[in-house]
Write a protein that holds these residues in place. Sequence first.
Motif, mmCIF file in Angstrom:
data_model
loop_
_atom_site.group_PDB
_atom_site.id
_atom_site.type_symbol
_atom_site.label_atom_id
_atom_site.label_comp_id
_atom_site.label_asym_id
_atom_site.label_seq_id
_atom_site.Cartn_x
_atom_site.Cartn_y
_atom_site.Cartn_z
ATOM 1 N N LEU A 409 0.849 -1.189 0.000
ATOM 2 C CA LEU A 409 0.000 0.000 0.000
ATOM 3 C C LEU A 409 0.882 1.236 0.000
ATOM 4 O O LEU A 409 1.814 1.341 0.796
ATOM 5 N N ARG A 410 0.623 2.150 -0.931
ATOM 6 C CA ARG A 410 1.251 3.477 -0.912
ATOM 7 C C ARG A 410 0.182 4.504 -0.615
ATOM 8 O O ARG A 410 -0.872 4.535 -1.262
ATOM 9 N N LEU A 411 0.422 5.316 0.391
ATOM 10 C CA LEU A 411 -0.454 6.437 0.704
ATOM 11 C C LEU A 411 0.326 7.719 0.474
ATOM 12 O O LEU A 411 1.304 7.988 1.178
ATOM 13 N N MET A 414 -1.460 14.714 1.333
ATOM 14 C CA MET A 414 -0.841 16.004 1.584
ATOM 15 C C MET A 414 -0.106 16.025 2.915
ATOM 16 O O MET A 414 0.844 16.782 3.107
ATOM 17 N N GLU A 415 -0.529 15.166 3.865
ATOM 18 C CA GLU A 415 0.061 15.191 5.203
ATOM 19 C C GLU A 415 0.783 13.896 5.555
ATOM 20 O O GLU A 415 1.283 13.764 6.657
ATOM 21 N N HIS A 416 0.844 12.958 4.644
ATOM 22 C CA HIS A 416 1.547 11.705 4.913
ATOM 23 C C HIS A 416 2.028 11.104 3.603
ATOM 24 O O HIS A 416 1.464 11.340 2.532
ATOM 25 N N ASN A 417 3.094 10.320 3.696
ATOM 26 C CA ASN A 417 3.722 9.706 2.528
ATOM 27 C C ASN A 417 4.276 8.357 2.980
ATOM 28 O O ASN A 417 5.437 8.250 3.375
ATOM 29 N N LEU A 418 3.443 7.326 2.915
ATOM 30 C CA LEU A 418 3.731 6.066 3.581
ATOM 31 C C LEU A 418 3.741 4.893 2.612
ATOM 32 O O LEU A 418 3.082 4.915 1.567
ATOM 33 N N HIS A 419 4.473 3.863 2.999
ATOM 34 C CA HIS A 419 4.516 2.600 2.259
ATOM 35 C C HIS A 419 4.414 1.466 3.272
ATOM 36 O O HIS A 419 5.210 1.375 4.209
#
Length: 557
Positions: A409-411, A414-419
């Motif tokens: 999952l890649r999110l 604007m306030e988060h950048n997660l894998h």
Amino acid sequence: MDSVDYMPYVKEHLIDHGTFYKRHFCTTALCCPSRATLMTGKAAHNTNVTNVVPPYGGYPKFVSQGLNDKYLPIWLQDAGYNTYYTGKLFNAHSVNNYGSPHAAGWTSSDFLLDPFTYWYMNSTYQRNTDAPVSYEGRHSVEVLTEKALGLLGEAIKSSEEEGRRPFFLGVAPVAPHANIWSPKYKDGGHADLRDVEFTPPVPMERHKDLFAGVKVPRTSNFNPEQASGASWIKTLPRQTPENVDYNDHFYRQRLRALQGVDELVDAVVKKLESNGVLDNTYIFYTTDNGYHIGQHRLQPAKQCSFEEDINIPLIIRGPGIAAGAAVTDVVTTHTDLAPTFLSIAGASLRSDFDGLSIPLLSGTEVGAAANDTRRHEHVSVEHWGFASNEGRLFDGYQRLYFNNTYKALRLAGMEHNLHYQVWCSNERELYDLATDPGQMTNLLDGEAKDSRATLLGVPLKKMVSRLDSLLFVLKSCKAETCIRPWEALHPDGDVQGLGDALSPRWDRFYEERERMIQFDRCEMGFILDAEGPQFGDKEKEQVNEALRHQATWHEWT
């Protein structure tokens, strides 16, 4: 990998006259499944084309799943378009099976066929229903350029004769793929890849000495001192100086091979312009997957979910689209391309699409598009089967790693950048790309040891419960559920993104749903009874029941 920086014609004709979608992702970092997604608007778990070779992938699998009459060219023809294609279509589309059946939906075609697809100086193409023709001794991309320009001329002529009938042309060069030949390819399909000889890409003669001294970008994750990642990746040895030198050479050969693609772009754009149709034409430039060379100690290849493999170029030029090297943060994926093409054609979108039409942005819309709440912030990435090494084998490395099945999952909000990723071994990885763009620190390595760990100001355990639940929905989603997965967990629509889901209001609900993804075993393709629990009707009933209890508990507290 900065390859676009070495393509001046792509910059001149496409980037400077269009919009660069810098958050565009493939949803499977492997060519054939990714192409099936691009052509159908469906994730790989819904096409069931999940590998490059039968029985789980390739052209025979595409046909057996009934997709030969349910994909892009068919729909475009129904919308009144003439359709043309040249280059690679799918793996295992071969000199032996191209007519059984012939790829449907193309007004005219000239396919690059196995077993010669990746043999740069010995390609075989097959036009319409004619017999295949060998081009031994000529560079594959040079031949492709001639064929692309020929089909483009045919398309423009037919358009004029048929009252400006619109047309679609797909052009798929093999460059900068590794050069491959295997004696076992003689039967026209992909044999055991352990016996395949991978060598660096082969550029055209006039490009062979370019970029002397250029090296793979030395990012923080390039051949790191400490191992990173999980599963088989964490076992890789550090590359020796000899190994690094070879990989730098491999990188230069990719850049050199791409010069043929760059010149192809130049030739196509100039032909459109000389025929007076450039300003009325949309041009899309992308690739089926990304690539890594040296990152995380990996040898040249793809098939992982690291950013190098999944965050790929998408450049769009066309009527009304912002130009002047416009860049947008809007999140898009390969599931969105087929809906986009049909939207341009004025055709109705299919209800079983797993993606949305990409916003074709004007100059005033580029900056605001990433804040559009109608767009999703998530990308679902999946893979089955082996990971390959496409360069020379050095000590400590294998040709194939067979436990490379995962859901990720890649999110990119604007306030988060997660894998977040779950392997078929049930190992887990989590990265915060805002602070760790090289994805070097797996935040779940020490999760059990430190209960005080936080991410984005919330306990790590709380964050993982949300990400795991979201990925649990996406791993088996269909259509609207793939587009709006939070609504599967919150049918009332009161959670639209991760920020909403992190509200303390939902703590109890997610505590009861922790660690939903559990593989039963690793497999080489999509086999349902190996995939663990699925989000289905029973699960939806459980969600609704849990939400009723949650609402009662929340009101009481």
